[in-house]
Each structure stands twice: as C-alpha cells, then as structure tokens.
Design an enzyme around this catalytic site. Structure first.
Site, mmCIF file in Angstrom:
data_model
loop_
_atom_site.group_PDB
_atom_site.id
_atom_site.type_symbol
_atom_site.label_atom_id
_atom_site.label_comp_id
_atom_site.label_asym_id
_atom_site.label_seq_id
_atom_site.Cartn_x
_atom_site.Cartn_y
_atom_site.Cartn_z
ATOM 1 N N GLU A 194 28.909 18.244 -17.958
ATOM 2 C CA GLU A 194 27.537 18.448 -18.558
ATOM 3 C C GLU A 194 27.330 19.851 -17.809
ATOM 4 O OE1 GLU A 194 24.590 15.753 -17.464
ATOM 5 O OE2 GLU A 194 23.098 16.580 -19.126
ATOM 6 N N HIS A 197 26.870 8.531 -26.672
ATOM 7 C CA HIS A 197 25.550 9.189 -26.558
ATOM 8 C C HIS A 197 25.573 10.709 -27.361
ATOM 9 C CE1 HIS A 197 27.358 11.764 -23.374
ATOM 10 N NE2 HIS A 197 27.860 10.868 -22.834
ATOM 11 N N TYR A 233 34.124 7.396 -22.355
ATOM 12 C CA TYR A 233 33.912 6.045 -21.317
ATOM 13 C C TYR A 233 35.047 5.092 -21.861
ATOM 14 C CZ TYR A 233 30.008 9.449 -20.652
ATOM 15 O OH TYR A 233 29.246 10.498 -20.598
ATOM 16 N N ASP A 269 20.604 19.793 -14.906
ATOM 17 C CA ASP A 269 21.041 18.499 -15.396
ATOM 18 C C ASP A 269 22.662 18.831 -15.313
ATOM 19 O OD1 ASP A 269 21.562 15.900 -16.243
ATOM 20 O OD2 ASP A 269 20.802 16.190 -18.333
ATOM 21 N N ASP A 297 0.744 -1.131 0.185
ATOM 22 C CA ASP A 297 0.071 0.043 0.003
ATOM 23 C C ASP A 297 0.867 1.138 -0.102
ATOM 24 O OD1 ASP A 297 0.919 -0.291 2.486
ATOM 25 O OD2 ASP A 297 -1.240 -0.405 3.267
ATOM 26 N N ARG A 327 32.477 12.589 -18.016
ATOM 27 C CA ARG A 327 31.641 13.362 -18.617
ATOM 28 C C ARG A 327 31.454 14.704 -17.956
ATOM 29 N NH1 ARG A 327 27.687 9.892 -18.317
ATOM 30 N NH2 ARG A 327 26.391 10.607 -16.705
ATOM 31 N N HIS A 369 14.945 15.342 -20.038
ATOM 32 C CA HIS A 369 15.028 15.508 -21.420
ATOM 33 C C HIS A 369 13.915 16.063 -21.819
ATOM 34 C CE1 HIS A 369 17.919 11.750 -21.355
ATOM 35 N NE2 HIS A 369 18.620 12.623 -20.763
ATOM 36 N N HIS A 386 20.608 18.148 -24.807
ATOM 37 C CA HIS A 386 18.769 17.842 -25.013
ATOM 38 C C HIS A 386 18.586 19.176 -24.290
ATOM 39 C CE1 HIS A 386 19.152 16.637 -20.740
ATOM 40 N NE2 HIS A 386 20.269 15.776 -21.021
ATOM 41 N N GLU A 425 26.970 18.296 -23.104
ATOM 42 C CA GLU A 425 27.394 17.114 -22.120
ATOM 43 C C GLU A 425 28.304 15.864 -23.096
ATOM 44 O OE1 GLU A 425 24.598 14.242 -20.665
ATOM 45 O OE2 GLU A 425 23.005 15.711 -21.626
ATOM 46 N N HIS A 453 23.736 5.644 -17.124
ATOM 47 C CA HIS A 453 22.673 5.916 -16.276
ATOM 48 C C HIS A 453 22.963 4.998 -14.952
ATOM 49 C CE1 HIS A 453 19.973 8.157 -19.106
ATOM 50 N NE2 HIS A 453 21.161 8.938 -18.946
ATOM 51 N N ASP A 469 26.479 12.910 -11.923
ATOM 52 C CA ASP A 469 25.465 13.433 -12.711
ATOM 53 C C ASP A 469 24.108 13.670 -12.079
ATOM 54 O OD1 ASP A 469 23.552 14.238 -14.757
ATOM 55 O OD2 ASP A 469 24.272 12.653 -15.954
#
Ligand code: GLY
Ligand code: MN
Ligand code: MN
Length: 489
Positions: free
Chosen positions: A443, A392, A424, A320, A67, A441, A403, A396, A420, A291, A309
């Site tokens: 960004e 990638h 890698y 972001d 619940d 990265r 996004h 965006h 960004e 991610h 990130d």
C-alpha cells in the site's frame, strides 16, 4: 476575595500547566494556520446554496471505562474548518451576512467549551470563546451554554445543512452546554425529529437538508491545499521510515506487538501525535485478516511473512502505508510469486494514476492483473473464476481521516490516494496447501499532480529484491536488550 490554600495550589498548578502547554505548542511551527481554516470556511460559504446555513457539531467524548475516556479526536470537518480540538462545540457557517440584536454583522458563529480552571487542571487547557476569537479568528464566538438562548430565526433559511445524528452521545445532565444538550437544543430550534408534545417544538418549514453537506465537504476535502500536502508528506515519510527501520530490525521470535512498537516509536520520535488508525501487524495467516489489530502473536516464525499496515498521524493528517516482508529476510518461491504479482498490479495502477483517470479504472486494472496471475499460478481455475483472494477496494483518499472524504469519480490534481492491492490465501483455502497462510498487501500513498502522479511513500522499498537487500542491513535495535520478564507462568 479569600483564597484557601487548596485554591492557591490549584491556581498555581493551573497557571504552570497552561504555561507548559503553551510552550510545547510554540516549539512546533508547522500546524495548519488560522488562515488555512478561514480559507476553508470561505470556500464552504461559496459552495453553500443561497439563503442557507451549515451546522457542524464536535465529536462526542468516548468513555473507555469508569472515569477514563479515550483520547479525544475531533470531528474532521469541524477541525478542517476551525482547527478547534475540544469537545462540546457547534459551528454555524452562514451563506450570507446575518445581523445580531445589536445590529452587528456576522457570517459564522462558534459555541465552545467555557474556560474552567478546575476542569483544565485535570484535562488540559481550553481555548474558551476568547481564544476562539483570538486564535481561530471567529469573532462571534460564545460559550456553549449560550447556544440555547441565542436567537437565530432558522425558519427564514431555504436550507439548513447538517449531518444526521447518531444515537450515541452521553448526556451530562448537569451541563447545559454539553454535546447532548447542544444537539437537543438545535433539534428544538429547527424542529427536527422532536415530538411537539414533549419538547414544545412544532415541525417548522421543511428546510432541513441532511445530504448536501457530505457532497460539499467531500469536494473540498478531496483536494488538498499546499498546507495540507506539507503535513501529509511528513506523515507519509515518517511512516515509511518506520517500515525501513523494521525491515532492518526484523528477526524470527519477535512479537507482533514489538514490531508494532518499533513503527510507533519512530512515529513518536518525529513528533507524530497518534496513529491514524489502529496499527495492523499480522504474521503468516494473521495477515489474511484485513483489519487485524490484536497483533497478538508472540513468536513470529522464520518461514512466514509479516504484513504491516500502519500510518503516522501528524498534526491531524494520516498516512496509510503497508509493507509485507519475509521474517527471515528471504521470500520463499511461493511468497515471491504472490508478492511480485501484487507488485505488478500495484505498479500498473500507480502508473495509470493521473487527472481524469477514474478510481474504477485503476481498480479494474489491478483486479484484472491479479485474476490473470492467480489463474496462471493455478490458485483459481481461470481468470474469470469468482474468489475472495482480493476482497477489498484498491484505493481511497487519505487526509484527516484514513478513509478520507473525497469524490470517487475521476482523479484530480492534489488528491492524495492510496493504491493498495492485496492477495490473501487463508489456511484451508481451495488451492494447493503450499499457498496457505500467504498474505500480501502493498500500500502506497500517491499524490495526483497536474499531469501524472508523485509516489509519496517511495522511501520504503516495494520491490521484493530491494526489500531483501535492505533487510540485510543491521539495526541499532540489535544493541537494545532488556531484562527478562519474570513471573509464575
Ligand atoms: N489501513 C486501512 C486501509 O488500508 O484502508
Ligand atoms: Mn488504505
Ligand atoms: Mn492501510
């Protein structure tokens, strides 16, 4: 009327909790205004084709387990148009004025959750149709249970614009106004995807348009208004303060979750309600998972970097921002080579961002710089070699969604976008092992201005030497110690 003691307690609690919520809401003044939402509905009406209606449903409630539900998150289009934050609602925006049975004019109708003292005691205050009329300013607001009987002649429209439905909404069979019922009732009313012999609906005029709404809403949401920019600036600033505090506090032996917690503590300290997406905190090879949200490493090693990130969500709008820093405060030779290459690609793409430049152009420029750099370092055989080290896209929109909706052709004034690039190099890659486990990265969030750009996330340093300098500063968290966690293992 006779009240039992239990009813009395419920009413007292309900009144009191409602009062507290109202108080909490009133202490903050920087929410989107009802004028903003009205302006968005007016603009939508301008953009709708002749003789049409656009229909928006609230997001479903998602169950976590038993619940307990996940924290509710409104459908961003519906939030954009109304500011309404509750489930089980449907909004209709008409291009032209309509007339109801009593001869009253309306150009929008909103069906919302009914007030319910018992439910509100458990799950929070509801606006109800009266609140929707008063606070949102939609005069034709009704209980969602009235949608079924509400007489709208959908056949007369040349276009009925809506998003197609996903088959993932739970049915509360006892509630005629829940989202499941609203969708079924709508489908029946417009004759969409229902079997004539099961629900009695005949396919009607072919006026159903499942594609145009996305284009219209993208055009609108892609260009931010002054009120939206104010919230985005705040969300971005908060996120960069999180990065700065972590740069000062970073120590070998921390856990990834702890690092995540420092960022999110800063977010909350500023009154940011949520994270705009699950926070990504990955040390060493974990940074290669784009991610990565487990954030499960419990002993961050001194000879690694950590990729962070994270975005604060402030009154609905999310930042972001990614920073990648050396755990021990000093980039190794290989880490610095990769870091500075990503920085070079990012800086070139940011400098090129202005109205008229396309997303494709900055993407190609960053890719080109990274490919040349990887070839020079001997990580790929030549600059045209295929590889997955930058897998990638570069950019965006951000806004109500991380996004966000928005056009992806040429940039325009008041768009807010990320830039960004990343490199890698997972363990086991086909290159010298000295590069293995390096993931970078960087960004940043960029506002497109009339003739250029404004870097919104500049509070958190990006250059490798500036990061090293900042990491030398002390952190107030050095004084914050807690008792050891005891157990059998
Ligand atoms: N945080 C998700 C992204 O950078 O797109
Ligand atoms: Mn991003
Ligand atoms: Mn990101």
């Amino acid at each position: 009327m006779k009240f039992s003691f239990k009813t009395f307690l419920i009413l007292i609690t309900y009144t009191f909790s409602g009062f507290l919520l109202l108080q909490a809401q009133e202490t903050r003044k920087d929410y989107l205004s009802s004028d903003f939402h009205k302006g968005r509905r007016d603009l939508l009406r301008e953009k709708l084709p002749a003789n049409s209606v656009a229909v928006f449903f609230a997001s479903p409630v998602r169950n976590r387990a038993n619940d307990v539900d996940f924290v509710y998150h409104q459908d961003p289009d519906l939030f954009y148009l109304t500011g309404y934050n509750e489930p089980h609602a449907v909004l209709l925006v008409f291009k032209e004025e309509q007339k109801d049975g009593q001869g009253n004019n309306y150009n929008e109708i909103f069906f919302v959750q009914p007030r319910n003292a018992q439910a509100e005691m458990w799950t929070g205050r509801r606006l109800g149709f009266g609140g929707a009329q008063e606070k949102i300013g939609i005069l034709s607001a009704f209980n969602n249970t009235d949608f079924k009987a509400y007489d709208i002649d959908f056949e007369k429209f040349d276009k009925i614009l809506f998003y197609d439905f996903q088959n993932d909404v739970r049915d509360n069979a006892r509630d005629e106004g829940d989202l499941f019922s609203l969708i079924q009732q709508f489908k029946t009313k417009v004759g969409y995807g229902v079997e004539a012999n099961t629900l009695g609906a005949e396919p009607k005029k072919n006026n159903l348009d499942l594609t145009s709404l996305n284009t219209i809403m993208s055009e609108m949401r892609g260009i931010k208004t002054t009120e939206e920019l104010d919230l985005i600036r705040k969300a971005v600033f908060i996120s960069t303060v999180g990065q700065v505090e972590v740069m000062k506090a970073m120590k070998p032996g921390m856990t990834e979750t702890e690092v995540q917690g420092i960022h999110e503590f800063v977010f909350k300290k500023y009154g940011s309600e949520y994270e705009g997406y699950p926070s990504i905190v990955g040390a060493g090879n974990n940074g290669c998972i784009l991610h990565y949200v487990e954030n499960a490493e419990i002993d961050i090693k001194s000879d690694k970097m950590i990729l962070m990130d994270l975005g604060a969500e402030y009154h609905g709008y999310t930042a972001d921002v990614t920073r990648t820093i050396p755990i021990d405060g000093k980039f190794s030779k290989e880490e610095k080579a990769i870091y500075d290459l990503v920085y070079k690609a990012q800086e070139a793409a940011i400098q090129m961002s202005k109205p008229g430049t396309t997303f494709g152009e900055i993407g190609a420029l960053a890719k080109d710089i990274i490919n040349k750099g990887l070839a020079e370092l001997g990580i790929i055989p030549n600059e045209n070699a295929r590889h997955l080290y930058f897998p990638h896209g570069l950019s965006h929109h951000i806004g109500l969604d991380v996004h966000d909706k928005g056009p992806y052709g040429a940039m325009a004034e008041n768009m807010v976008i990320t830039v960004e690039p990343g490199i890698y190099i997972p363990e086991g890659s086909k290159c010298d092992p000295k590069w293995w486990g390096i993931a970078v990265r960087i960004e940043d969030d960029v506002l497109i201005t009339k003739d250029g750009f404004e870097l919104l996330s500049s509070f958190a340093p990006r250059k490798s030497d500036e990061i090293e300098a900042l990491m030398k500063q002390s952190s107030p968290l050095e004084q914050f110690t807690l008792p050891a966690l005891k157990g059998n293992k």
